[in-house]
Design a protein around this motif. Structure first.
Motif, short mmCIF file in Angstrom:
data_model
loop_
_atom_site.label_atom_id
_atom_site.label_comp_id
_atom_site.label_asym_id
_atom_site.label_seq_id
_atom_site.Cartn_x
_atom_site.Cartn_y
_atom_site.Cartn_z
N PRO A 79 0.80 -1.24 0.00
CA PRO A 79 0.00 0.00 0.00
C PRO A 79 0.83 1.29 0.00
N GLU A 80 1.98 1.28 0.63
CA GLU A 80 2.80 2.50 0.68
C GLU A 80 3.41 2.87 -0.68
N TYR A 81 3.38 1.92 -1.63
CA TYR A 81 4.01 2.16 -2.92
C TYR A 81 3.02 2.16 -4.09
N ARG A 82 1.75 2.09 -3.79
CA ARG A 82 0.74 2.08 -4.85
C ARG A 82 0.64 3.45 -5.51
N GLU A 83 0.12 3.45 -6.72
CA GLU A 83 -0.08 4.67 -7.52
C GLU A 83 1.23 5.37 -7.86
N ASN A 84 2.30 4.58 -7.96
CA ASN A 84 3.61 5.09 -8.35
C ASN A 84 4.17 4.38 -9.57
N GLY A 85 3.35 3.56 -10.25
CA GLY A 85 3.81 2.88 -11.45
C GLY A 85 4.40 1.50 -11.22
N VAL A 86 4.40 1.04 -9.96
CA VAL A 86 4.98 -0.29 -9.68
C VAL A 86 4.12 -1.38 -10.32
N GLY A 87 2.81 -1.27 -10.20
CA GLY A 87 1.92 -2.25 -10.84
C GLY A 87 2.13 -2.29 -12.34
N SER A 88 2.32 -1.14 -12.95
CA SER A 88 2.58 -1.08 -14.39
C SER A 88 3.87 -1.82 -14.74
N ARG A 89 4.90 -1.60 -13.94
CA ARG A 89 6.18 -2.29 -14.21
C ARG A 89 6.00 -3.80 -14.13
N LEU A 90 5.21 -4.27 -13.17
CA LEU A 90 4.98 -5.71 -13.02
C LEU A 90 4.21 -6.26 -14.22
N VAL A 91 3.16 -5.57 -14.65
CA VAL A 91 2.39 -6.04 -15.81
C VAL A 91 3.27 -6.03 -17.06
N GLU A 92 4.03 -4.97 -17.25
CA GLU A 92 4.94 -4.90 -18.41
C GLU A 92 5.90 -6.08 -18.43
N LYS A 93 6.45 -6.43 -17.27
CA LYS A 93 7.40 -7.54 -17.21
C LYS A 93 6.71 -8.86 -17.51
N LEU A 94 5.49 -9.08 -16.98
CA LEU A 94 4.77 -10.31 -17.29
C LEU A 94 4.49 -10.42 -18.78
N VAL A 95 4.08 -9.33 -19.41
CA VAL A 95 3.82 -9.34 -20.85
C VAL A 95 5.11 -9.63 -21.62
N SER A 96 6.21 -9.04 -21.19
CA SER A 96 7.50 -9.29 -21.83
C SER A 96 7.91 -10.76 -21.71
N ILE A 97 7.76 -11.32 -20.52
CA ILE A 97 8.07 -12.74 -20.31
C ILE A 97 7.17 -13.61 -21.18
N ALA A 98 5.89 -13.24 -21.23
CA ALA A 98 4.94 -14.00 -22.05
C ALA A 98 5.40 -14.04 -23.51
N LYS A 99 5.80 -12.89 -24.05
CA LYS A 99 6.29 -12.84 -25.43
C LYS A 99 7.50 -13.74 -25.61
N GLU A 100 8.45 -13.65 -24.67
CA GLU A 100 9.67 -14.46 -24.75
C GLU A 100 9.36 -15.96 -24.74
N GLN A 101 8.29 -16.35 -24.03
CA GLN A 101 7.98 -17.76 -23.87
C GLN A 101 6.91 -18.27 -24.84
N GLY A 102 6.58 -17.48 -25.84
CA GLY A 102 5.64 -17.93 -26.86
C GLY A 102 4.18 -17.92 -26.44
N ILE A 103 3.87 -17.20 -25.38
CA ILE A 103 2.48 -17.06 -24.96
C ILE A 103 1.80 -16.09 -25.92
N VAL A 104 0.62 -16.47 -26.43
CA VAL A 104 -0.05 -15.63 -27.43
C VAL A 104 -1.25 -14.88 -26.87
N LYS A 105 -1.77 -15.33 -25.72
CA LYS A 105 -2.83 -14.56 -25.06
C LYS A 105 -2.76 -14.77 -23.57
N MET A 106 -3.27 -13.77 -22.85
CA MET A 106 -3.20 -13.77 -21.39
C MET A 106 -4.59 -13.50 -20.82
N THR A 107 -4.83 -14.05 -19.63
CA THR A 107 -6.11 -13.86 -18.97
C THR A 107 -5.91 -13.62 -17.48
#
Length: 151
Positions: A79-107
């Motif tokens: 909670p002390e770090y919310r609304e500072n872009g940390v969640g965005s960084r995490l989602v970006e990294k998951l999407v990047s990993i997904a691309k690297e691993q041949g994942i074509v869709k996410m849910t």
């Protein structure tokens, strides 16, 4: 805190205690420490990452790779770090990993009342595709099912 201070990397056992603090502060029914350890050590489908500042995990995210799909299991930020872009960084990294691993869709599922999380997912191309009635056992709240195509 600037986003340059945040390092995103794969979760290790050493991160679990910090992650458990985030988990307990973020969810009414948190995962157990043993469940997270099991995910990191033994679930071959699981991919978990942390966002850290000075070596301390302040957020984390998890995804299961099931064939060519990624199912996001958790995303949480202290909670002390919310609304500072940390969640965005995490989602970006998951999407990047997904691309690297041949994942074509996410849910994922997200609480119907969690507008902030829904907004974050919309920002990264997730779209509402359905509803799971009474999905959350703590209060019977519905979950919105979101999908991102063409990862």
């Amino acid at each position: 805190m600037g986003l340059d201070d945040v390092q995103v990397s794969y979760m290790t056992l050493e991160d679990i205690d910090d992650v458990m603090i985030v988990e307990k502060l973020s969810f009414t029914i948190p995962w157990s420490k043993n469940a997270l350890i099991e995910e990191v050590l033994n679930n071959r489908m699981a991919i978990y990452i942390t966002a850290k500042i000075k070596g301390k995990a302040i957020g984390y995210a998890g995804m299961w790779k099931i064939f060519d799909e990624g199912h996001i299991t958790n995303i949480a930020v202290h909670p002390e770090y919310r609304e500072n872009g940390v969640g965005s960084r995490l989602v970006e990294k998951l999407v990047s990993i997904a691309k690297e691993q041949g994942i074509v869709k996410m849910t994922l599922e997200v609480r119907k009342s969690n507008a902030a999380a829904q907004s974050l997912y919309f920002k990264y191309g997730f779209r509402e595709q359905g509803c799971r009635k009474g999905y959350y056992s703590d209060n019977g709240e519905d979950a919105i099912i979101m999908w991102k195509e063409n990862v």
